[in-house]
Design an enzyme around this catalytic site. Structure first.
Site, PDB file in Angstrom:
ATOM      1  N   GLN A 111       0.573  -1.263  -0.139  1.00 43.94           N
ATOM      2  CA  GLN A 111       0.491  -0.167  -0.313  1.00 43.94           C
ATOM      3  C   GLN A 111       0.538   1.467  -0.276  1.00 43.94           C
ATOM      4  O   GLN A 111       0.344   2.440  -0.523  1.00 43.94           O
ATOM      5  CB  GLN A 111      -1.393  -0.116   1.600  1.00 43.94           C
ATOM      6  N   LYS A 126      -2.278  -1.083   6.607  1.00 37.63           N
ATOM      7  CA  LYS A 126      -4.055  -1.473   6.059  1.00 37.63           C
ATOM      8  C   LYS A 126      -4.335  -2.640   7.871  1.00 37.63           C
ATOM      9  O   LYS A 126      -3.576  -2.225   8.715  1.00 37.63           O
ATOM     10  CB  LYS A 126      -2.972  -3.048   5.220  1.00 37.63           C
ATOM     11  N   GLY A 165     -12.511   0.372   2.689  1.00 35.95           N
ATOM     12  CA  GLY A 165     -12.845  -1.535   2.304  1.00 35.95           C
ATOM     13  C   GLY A 165     -11.856  -2.354   2.296  1.00 35.95           C
ATOM     14  O   GLY A 165     -10.835  -2.398   1.452  1.00 35.95           O
ATOM     15  N   ASP A 166     -11.891  -3.410   2.263  1.00 33.61           N
ATOM     16  CA  ASP A 166     -11.154  -4.824   1.566  1.00 33.61           C
ATOM     17  C   ASP A 166     -12.158  -5.687   0.706  1.00 33.61           C
ATOM     18  O   ASP A 166     -13.142  -6.288   1.539  1.00 33.61           O
ATOM     19  CB  ASP A 166      -9.850  -4.961   2.106  1.00 33.61           C
ATOM     20  N   THR A 210     -11.896   0.297  -7.754  1.00 28.71           N
ATOM     21  CA  THR A 210     -10.753  -0.190  -8.459  1.00 28.71           C
ATOM     22  C   THR A 210     -10.635  -0.891  -9.394  1.00 28.71           C
ATOM     23  O   THR A 210     -10.182  -1.193 -10.653  1.00 28.71           O
ATOM     24  CB  THR A 210     -11.048  -1.065  -6.924  1.00 28.71           C
ATOM     25  N   ASN A 241     -16.273  -7.096  -5.147  1.00 31.11           N
ATOM     26  CA  ASN A 241     -16.484  -5.468  -5.059  1.00 31.11           C
ATOM     27  C   ASN A 241     -15.379  -5.697  -6.840  1.00 31.11           C
ATOM     28  O   ASN A 241     -15.907  -4.992  -7.882  1.00 31.11           O
ATOM     29  CB  ASN A 241     -16.197  -4.937  -4.327  1.00 31.11           C
TER      30      ASN A 241
HETATM   31  P1  NDP Z   1     -14.171  -9.113  -1.749  1.00 27.22           P
HETATM   32  O1  NDP Z   1     -14.972  -9.445  -0.851  1.00 27.22           O
HETATM   33  O2  NDP Z   1     -15.245  -7.876  -2.589  1.00 27.22           O
HETATM   34  O3  NDP Z   1     -14.497 -10.090  -2.974  1.00 27.22           O
HETATM   35  C1  NDP Z   1     -13.136 -11.069  -3.005  1.00 27.22           C
HETATM   36  C2  NDP Z   1     -13.613 -11.775  -4.052  1.00 27.22           C
HETATM   37  O4  NDP Z   1     -12.769 -13.291  -4.030  1.00 27.22           O
HETATM   38  C3  NDP Z   1     -15.089 -13.308  -3.371  1.00 27.22           C
HETATM   39  O5  NDP Z   1     -14.709 -13.981  -5.023  1.00 27.22           O
HETATM   40  C4  NDP Z   1     -14.597 -14.683  -2.628  1.00 27.22           C
HETATM   41  O6  NDP Z   1     -14.715 -15.527  -3.079  1.00 27.22           O
HETATM   42  C5  NDP Z   1     -12.991 -14.054  -3.200  1.00 27.22           C
HETATM   43  N1  NDP Z   1     -11.651 -15.174  -2.555  1.00 27.22           N
HETATM   44  C6  NDP Z   1     -11.239 -14.216  -1.777  1.00 27.22           C
HETATM   45  N2  NDP Z   1     -10.196 -14.770  -0.732  1.00 27.22           N
HETATM   46  C7  NDP Z   1     -10.405 -15.652  -1.494  1.00 27.22           C
HETATM   47  C8  NDP Z   1      -9.073 -16.806  -1.519  1.00 27.22           C
HETATM   48  N3  NDP Z   1      -8.322 -16.833  -0.625  1.00 27.22           N
HETATM   49  N4  NDP Z   1      -9.603 -18.105  -2.313  1.00 27.22           N
HETATM   50  C9  NDP Z   1     -10.342 -17.666  -3.111  1.00 27.22           C
HETATM   51  N5  NDP Z   1     -11.231 -17.235  -3.377  1.00 27.22           N
HETATM   52  C10 NDP Z   1     -10.836 -15.857  -3.074  1.00 27.22           C
HETATM   53  O7  NDP Z   1     -13.032  -8.309  -1.741  1.00 27.22           O
HETATM   54  P2  NDP Z   1     -12.504  -7.150  -2.593  1.00 27.22           P
HETATM   55  O8  NDP Z   1     -13.202  -7.157  -4.328  1.00 27.22           O
HETATM   56  O9  NDP Z   1     -12.470  -6.044  -2.698  1.00 27.22           O
HETATM   57  O10 NDP Z   1     -11.102  -7.650  -3.158  1.00 27.22           O
HETATM   58  C11 NDP Z   1     -10.779  -8.794  -4.144  1.00 27.22           C
HETATM   59  C12 NDP Z   1      -9.329  -8.525  -4.046  1.00 27.22           C
HETATM   60  O11 NDP Z   1      -8.935  -7.041  -4.395  1.00 27.22           O
HETATM   61  C13 NDP Z   1      -8.399  -8.421  -2.966  1.00 27.22           C
HETATM   62  O12 NDP Z   1      -6.938  -9.064  -3.069  1.00 27.22           O
HETATM   63  C14 NDP Z   1      -8.238  -7.296  -2.352  1.00 27.22           C
HETATM   64  O13 NDP Z   1      -6.809  -6.868  -1.513  1.00 27.22           O
HETATM   65  C15 NDP Z   1      -7.843  -6.501  -3.775  1.00 27.22           C
HETATM   66  N6  NDP Z   1      -8.289  -5.062  -3.806  1.00 27.22           N
HETATM   67  C16 NDP Z   1      -9.392  -4.024  -3.101  1.00 27.22           C
HETATM   68  C17 NDP Z   1      -9.568  -2.471  -3.272  1.00 27.22           C
HETATM   69  C18 NDP Z   1     -11.007  -2.163  -3.237  1.00 27.22           C
HETATM   70  O14 NDP Z   1     -11.335  -0.600  -3.276  1.00 27.22           O
HETATM   71  N7  NDP Z   1     -11.711  -3.481  -2.644  1.00 27.22           N
HETATM   72  C19 NDP Z   1      -9.174  -1.846  -3.918  1.00 27.22           C
HETATM   73  C20 NDP Z   1      -7.462  -2.139  -3.854  1.00 27.22           C
HETATM   74  C21 NDP Z   1      -7.475  -3.447  -4.167  1.00 27.22           C
HETATM   75  P3  NDP Z   1     -16.152 -15.783  -2.122  1.00 27.22           P
HETATM   76  O15 NDP Z   1     -17.314 -15.009  -1.397  1.00 27.22           O
HETATM   77  O16 NDP Z   1     -16.118 -17.370  -1.764  1.00 27.22           O
HETATM   78  O17 NDP Z   1     -15.073 -15.976  -0.507  1.00 27.22           O
HETATM   79  O1  2IT Z   2      -5.900  -2.546  -1.827  1.00 29.31           O
HETATM   80  C1  2IT Z   2      -6.146  -1.485  -1.450  1.00 29.31           C
HETATM   81  O2  2IT Z   2      -5.699  -0.313  -2.284  1.00 29.31           O
HETATM   82  C2  2IT Z   2      -7.667  -1.042  -0.567  1.00 29.31           C
HETATM   83  N1  2IT Z   2      -8.544  -2.050  -0.001  1.00 29.31           N
HETATM   84  C3  2IT Z   2      -8.591  -0.269  -0.087  1.00 29.31           C
HETATM   85  C4  2IT Z   2      -7.897   1.689   0.554  1.00 29.31           C
HETATM   86  C5  2IT Z   2      -9.036   2.137   0.921  1.00 29.31           C
HETATM   87  O3  2IT Z   2      -8.001   2.658   1.388  1.00 29.31           O
HETATM   88  O4  2IT Z   2      -9.625   2.793  -0.496  1.00 29.31           O
END
Ligand code: NDP
Ligand code: 2IT
Length: 445
Positions: A111, A126, A165-166, A210, A241
């Site tokens: 990050q 984080k 969020g994450d 994102t 997301n």
């Molecule tokens: P969500 O919780 O909305 O979605 C996560 C998705 O990934 C779900 O479909 C979930 O499936 C799947 N998943 C999670 N863990 C696992 C695992 N161990 N094995 C297989 N599938 C998995 O999270 P986000 O969409 O927010 O985050 C997804 C990725 O993006 C993460 O790496 C996060 O760090 C990154 N990210 C997020 C940001 C944000 O703004 N939200 C910004 C930048 C990066 P299930 O529902 O079955 O668990």
């Molecule tokens: O991994 C990431 O960049 C996030 N989960 C978003 C962090 C944020 O502060 O919006």
């Protein structure tokens, strides 16, 4: 790796035993930084790397809460305030049973550089918990969030540390967390959290940012080869997301997204994923991806397996760390892959990255390609500070400018350091130099 950096890296690994993902993230960044230290010996003299790898503060706390049957549950909460050279600590909270200190530190470390690349005034941090939201009622989620914030509130603030969020933390959780922060502090401090609801201080485009940003970044990479998303066959992992909004944006640019996944399995929909139906199942009903199969014709659901078995010209890993390994990368490359945009944090293993780079695939690493989320969080902070709210079009325009800017800076830095097209090098060096300069300017702290 440069021998001077390797010695520092080895000390970091020895001081942080068992934190595999943190070791991986540190090693990957250090591998890019040898040439920077040739040009900037002051970074070595100033012990910038040693300081950068030691979080400014690490908070671990008990989260006690009662489930719907009245049973007491104890989880562990984390907030790692990694680096504040460029601004208040900024980064998401992850609620997932796999969360531990090493995971939070890898995410916080990434990050720092990601946030620097956005050009916004935000440091790196984080947090999260090993709480598993799966199968929990809405009331349980609320009580957990309230218990989590009851400890976290004393460590955060709009000028100190701004969570978001994450995985497992979206708009619903941010609402409960904000409500509890307000109740405890008696302050309507909008800028303490981002990802808030639109009617109470949130920013338009933050939910989409994102996924949209990842596709915008990948589109810029494709343009360098005279290509675009139009007509591409895309596979996305995850269905949360980031994944859903990446699918929406890729299809808006003319691609066909044929597959996506959750942790139970994946769907193949050759006609192109119906994003409206996917949102209904995942965001409204909070259901499983398997439910999609029964509600749309000619869809295959594969229980278990890997979504990376589906051929693609563009791959967008948007689920979690180390989900795409060297074998999967080699298979995708053999079957016509052109580009990878990492929506998730560190989804490709080091072997997979090597396969992509050796094959000349356009590879956008997460700290650059998924920076649109945190960048739009910084836009949310900006709107909160000025008690203003911007239109969707204006905010999306800012996001696009930021993502194109990150792409161009990564590409220019890779050129400057003699490895054109290496976005890993460009992102690592570009982010690092900005933070290192600020750290030196602020003295030994
Ligand atoms: P969500 O919780 O909305 O979605 C996560 C998705 O990934 C779900 O479909 C979930 O499936 C799947 N998943 C999670 N863990 C696992 C695992 N161990 N094995 C297989 N599938 C998995 O999270 P986000 O969409 O927010 O985050 C997804 C990725 O993006 C993460 O790496 C996060 O760090 C990154 N990210 C997020 C940001 C944000 O703004 N939200 C910004 C930048 C990066 P299930 O529902 O079955 O668990
Ligand atoms: O991994 C990431 O960049 C996030 N989960 C978003 C962090 C944020 O502060 O919006």
């Amino acid at each position: 790796m440069d021998a001077r950096l390797e010695a520092i890296r080895d000390t970091v690994l020895a001081r942080n035993p068992g934190e595999d993902e943190f070791h991986q993230a540190v090693t990957e960044v250090f591998e890019s930084l040898g040439p920077v230290h040739d040009r900037h010996p002051e970074f070595l003299e100033g012990a910038v790397l040693e300081r950068l790898c030691e979080p400014e503060r690490q908070i671990i706390f008990r989260v006690p809460w009662a489930d719907d049957s009245g049973r007491f549950q104890i989880n562990r909460g984390f907030r790692v305030e990694f680096n504040s050279a460029l601004g208040p600590y900024k980064g998401g909270l992850r609620f997932h049973p796999s969360v531990n200190l090493g995971i939070v530190k890898f995410l916080g470390f990434e990050q720092i550089f990601k946030n620097a690349l956005t050009g916004m005034p935000i440091g790196g941090g984080k947090g999260g918990s090993d709480f598993d939201p799966r199968g929990r009622s809405d009331a349980e989620i609320m009580r957990f969030c309230q218990a989590f914030m009851t400890e976290l509130y004393r460590h955060i603030g709009e000028y100190t540390d701004v969570p978001a969020g994450d995985i497992g933390v979206g708009g619903r959780e941010i609402g409960y967390l904000f409500g509890q922060y307000k109740r405890i502090t008696n302050r309507y401090e909008s800028g303490v959290l981002t990802g808030k609801g639109i009617s109470w201080g949130g920013s338009l485009v933050r939910p989409e940012a994102t996924g949209f940003g990842t596709v915008i970044f990948a589109e810029e990479m494709l343009k360098t080869r005279g290509l675009s998303f139009d007509g591409q066959r895309v596979v996305v992992s995850g269905s949360g997301n980031v994944a859903i909004n990446a699918i929406a944006k890729a299809q808006a640019l003319g691609a066909t997204v044929v597959a996506c996944s959750d942790s139970s399995g994946y769907i193949v929909d050759e006609a192109g994923i119906d994003v409206g139906l996917l949102r209904q199942i995942k965001e409204v009903e909070r259901g499983r991806l398997k439910d999609y199969e029964a509600r749309r014709p000619n869809v295959t659901y594969v229980d278990g397996g890997s979504v990376w078995d589906v051929d693609a010209t563009v791959a967008l890993p948007c689920a979690t760390q180390n989900e795409l390994d060297g074998g999967a990368a080699a298979r995708l490359v053999r079957n016509g892959l052109l580009a990878v945009g990492e929506g998730a944090n560190m989804p490709s293993t080091r072997d997979a990255v090597a396969v992509f780079q050796d094959a000349g695939i356009l590879f956008g690493p997460g700290k650059a390609a998924n920076a649109g989320g945190v960048a739009t969080s910084a836009l949310e902070m900006q709107q909160n500070a000025s008690r203003d709210s911007w239109s969707f079009a204006h905010t999306e325009g800012r996001l696009t400018e930021i993502m194109v800017g990150i792409h161009d800076r990564c590409a220019a830095t890779a050129d400057e350091y003699g490895d054109p097209g290496n976005y890993v090098l460009g992102a690592n060096i570009g982010g690092f130099v900005k933070v290192a300069d600020a750290m030196l300017a602020q003295g030994l702290i």
